[in-house]
Design a protein around this motif. Structure first.
Motif, PDB file in Angstrom:
ATOM      1  N   ASN A  89       0.812  -1.222   0.000  1.00 42.65           N
ATOM      2  CA  ASN A  89       0.000   0.000   0.000  1.00 42.65           C
ATOM      3  C   ASN A  89       0.847   1.275   0.000  1.00 42.65           C
ATOM      4  N   GLU A  90       2.105   1.144  -0.398  1.00 43.40           N
ATOM      5  CA  GLU A  90       2.990   2.300  -0.490  1.00 43.40           C
ATOM      6  C   GLU A  90       3.051   2.798  -1.931  1.00 43.40           C
ATOM      7  N   VAL A  91       3.199   4.130  -2.079  1.00 45.78           N
ATOM      8  CA  VAL A  91       3.321   4.723  -3.409  1.00 45.78           C
ATOM      9  C   VAL A  91       4.787   4.701  -3.818  1.00 45.78           C
ATOM     10  N   LYS A  92       5.071   4.031  -4.918  1.00 41.17           N
ATOM     11  CA  LYS A  92       6.442   3.884  -5.417  1.00 41.17           C
ATOM     12  C   LYS A  92       6.508   4.373  -6.869  1.00 41.17           C
ATOM     13  N   ALA A  93       7.711   4.708  -7.298  1.00 39.79           N
ATOM     14  CA  ALA A  93       7.918   5.109  -8.687  1.00 39.79           C
ATOM     15  C   ALA A  93       9.130   4.365  -9.234  1.00 39.79           C
ATOM     16  N   PHE A  94       9.026   3.973 -10.506  1.00 41.79           N
ATOM     17  CA  PHE A  94      10.109   3.249 -11.171  1.00 41.79           C
ATOM     18  C   PHE A  94      10.263   3.771 -12.603  1.00 41.79           C
ATOM     19  N   HIS A  95      11.461   3.614 -13.121  1.00 41.71           N
ATOM     20  CA  HIS A  95      11.624   3.792 -14.556  1.00 41.71           C
ATOM     21  C   HIS A  95      10.788   2.718 -15.239  1.00 41.71           C
ATOM     22  N   ASN A  96       9.930   3.141 -16.142  1.00 43.02           N
ATOM     23  CA  ASN A  96       8.996   2.235 -16.811  1.00 43.02           C
ATOM     24  C   ASN A  96       9.708   1.544 -17.973  1.00 43.02           C
ATOM     25  N   VAL A  97      10.776   0.827 -17.615  1.00 44.49           N
ATOM     26  CA  VAL A  97      11.682   0.244 -18.611  1.00 44.49           C
ATOM     27  C   VAL A  97      12.052  -1.164 -18.162  1.00 44.49           C
ATOM     28  N   CYS A  98      11.747  -2.142 -18.981  1.00 46.78           N
ATOM     29  CA  CYS A  98      12.046  -3.533 -18.640  1.00 46.78           C
ATOM     30  C   CYS A  98      13.552  -3.756 -18.577  1.00 46.78           C
TER      31      CYS A  98
END
Length: 423
Positions: A89-98
């Motif tokens: 339930n935590e807000v996370k961000a990632f590079h949207n790159v496989c």
């Protein structure tokens, strides 16, 4: 003569970055910028590296991803990013790159997924970025733990989501903490986006921001907005009348009774981040054509419908108006030297029912018109700057002090980041 040529060449900037830093150092912030800052793709690319890939950016609201697996995507200076509510339930961000061969993973602007699955070869990631599955084709010795999605710095404050692509982003925790306090009455975790609209402006991103930072143009361009808005955003404004100051004081007394924060707060160089609550015109509740509430359900714990507008500025890419019944959030996304996307979101209580508690057209009409009017102004500004006749002109210290602050912040930040090198 040859020796003189060598000496002169050594004095000249060796790179485009050095040229930009020297130009900004020598340029007065009380004047508009030299032409290349509004027209050059090369200058634009440097700005993306030094500002949009280093500073904290507003990217959305936590109510847009209310449950595990909800995500939104962004494109930041050519970098695809996914913001997701993970399994904890935590807000996370990632590079949207496989991590396989670099394909984008989440292709929609928003959605919901049990896991993040690359559409190319079905590499599968947990919502916290861990690689779960890459298939038997990768061999027995393949170590899943080495191919976690690359994280992006992410912070939430009062329901707002901010990211920074930098490995060492600037510390603006004082702003985040204050923003959370000022947004507490709105309970944005229990809100929803009632309407979202994006327009493309054929203008440099700085012209879009500059236009927003002054109301010198309002009388001639924004009849709908001026039906509710008082252009002064502080009683310290030299144009503020005694009548205006009395109006502010009477509203603030009522806000204090309800525990609604309103004191003017500024953070960072040249007031880079600002929060202030100001009343609207006498008898006006919110920014609608008739001044009446746009939504019958007030937000969060708010009881007083007459809260004026809490104005939130976050450079380089957002301004906001928080009222008693709805909040309006703006996000600026530079596309090229002369193209900028502006997204506007109207946020209401999550239990408000469209067609019963609010009408979308009534909710959005004032800022729909204002956005279109501002687009015309910015695009005409860009067309003039494209001319070889353009040269920087002076800003009004009385009416355009907000623009001066922005140019000051932009110049200071560019120089600081360029001089600091890579982060």
């Amino acid at each position: 003569m040859a020796n003189l040529d060598i000496i002169e060449s050594e004095m000249l900037p060796a790179t485009l970055e050095e040229e930009i830093a020297v130009t900004l150092k020598n340029h007065p912030v009380t004047y508009s910028l030299p032409r290349d800052f509004y027209t050059s793709e090369e200058y634009f690319n440097v700005e993306m590296k030094q500002i949009f890939e280093k500073e904290w950016l507003f990217v959305g609201l936590t109510c847009e991803i209310p449950r595990k697996g909800n995500y939104i995507t962004q494109q930041i200076a050519g970098n695809p990013v996914v913001i997701v509510r993970d399994q904890n339930n935590e807000v996370k961000a990632f590079h949207n790159v496989c991590r396989h061969r670099g394909s984008k993973i989440c292709l929609a602007s928003k959605g919901k997924a049990a896991k993040l699955v690359c559409p190319y070869h079905q590499w599968t990631y947990e919502l916290d970025g861990d690689l779960l599955f890459a298939g038997t084709e990768m061999g027995e010795d393949f170590d899943l733990k080495k191919f976690h999605l690359k994280p992006v710095n992410c912070k939430t404050a009062g329901g707002y989501i901010f990211i920074s692509l930098s490995k060492n982003p600037p510390n603006i925790d004082d702003f985040f903490e204050t923003l959370a306090h000022y947004l507490e009455p709105y309970d944005l975790e229990n809100a929803k986006v009632a309407s979202e609209k994006t327009i493309m402006e054929d203008a440099n991103w700085k012209l879009v921001i500059e236009n927003n930072r002054e109301c010198y143009h309002c009388n001639g361009s924004h009849p709908e907005l001026l039906g509710s808005l008082l252009e002064w955003d502080d009683t310290d404004d030299p144009r503020a009348t005694d009548e205006f100051k009395q109006h502010v004081a009477s509203k603030q007394a009522k806000w204090d009774e309800e525990g609604i924060p309103h004191e003017h707060k500024s953070f960072g160089h040249a007031k880079r981040n600002r929060i202030v609550r100001m009343p609207l015109k006498e008898g006006i509740m919110v920014m609608t054509m008739d001044g009446k509430l746009a939504c019958d359900k007030l937000m969060g714990r708010i009881k007083n419908p007459d809260l004026g507008s809490m104005r939130i500025l976050h450079l380089p890419n957002s301004w906001n108006h928080a009222q008693s019944d709805h909040l309006i959030a703006f996000q600026v996304r530079p596309i090229s030297a002369t193209k900028t996307e502006v997204t506007t979101k109207w946020i209401v209580h999550k239990d408000a029912v469209e067609g019963k508690d609010y009408d979308v057209d009534n909710l959005t009409v004032v800022w729909d018109q204002t956005n279109l009017q501002d687009r015309t102004l910015a695009e005409n500004n860009q067309r003039g700057i494209n001319s070889s006749a353009y040269e920087p002109g002076p800003y009004s210290p009385t009416y355009e002090f907000g623009v001066i602050n922005f140019i000051d912040w932009f110049s200071h930040t560019m120089q600081a980041n360029l001089n600091a090198g890579g982060k």
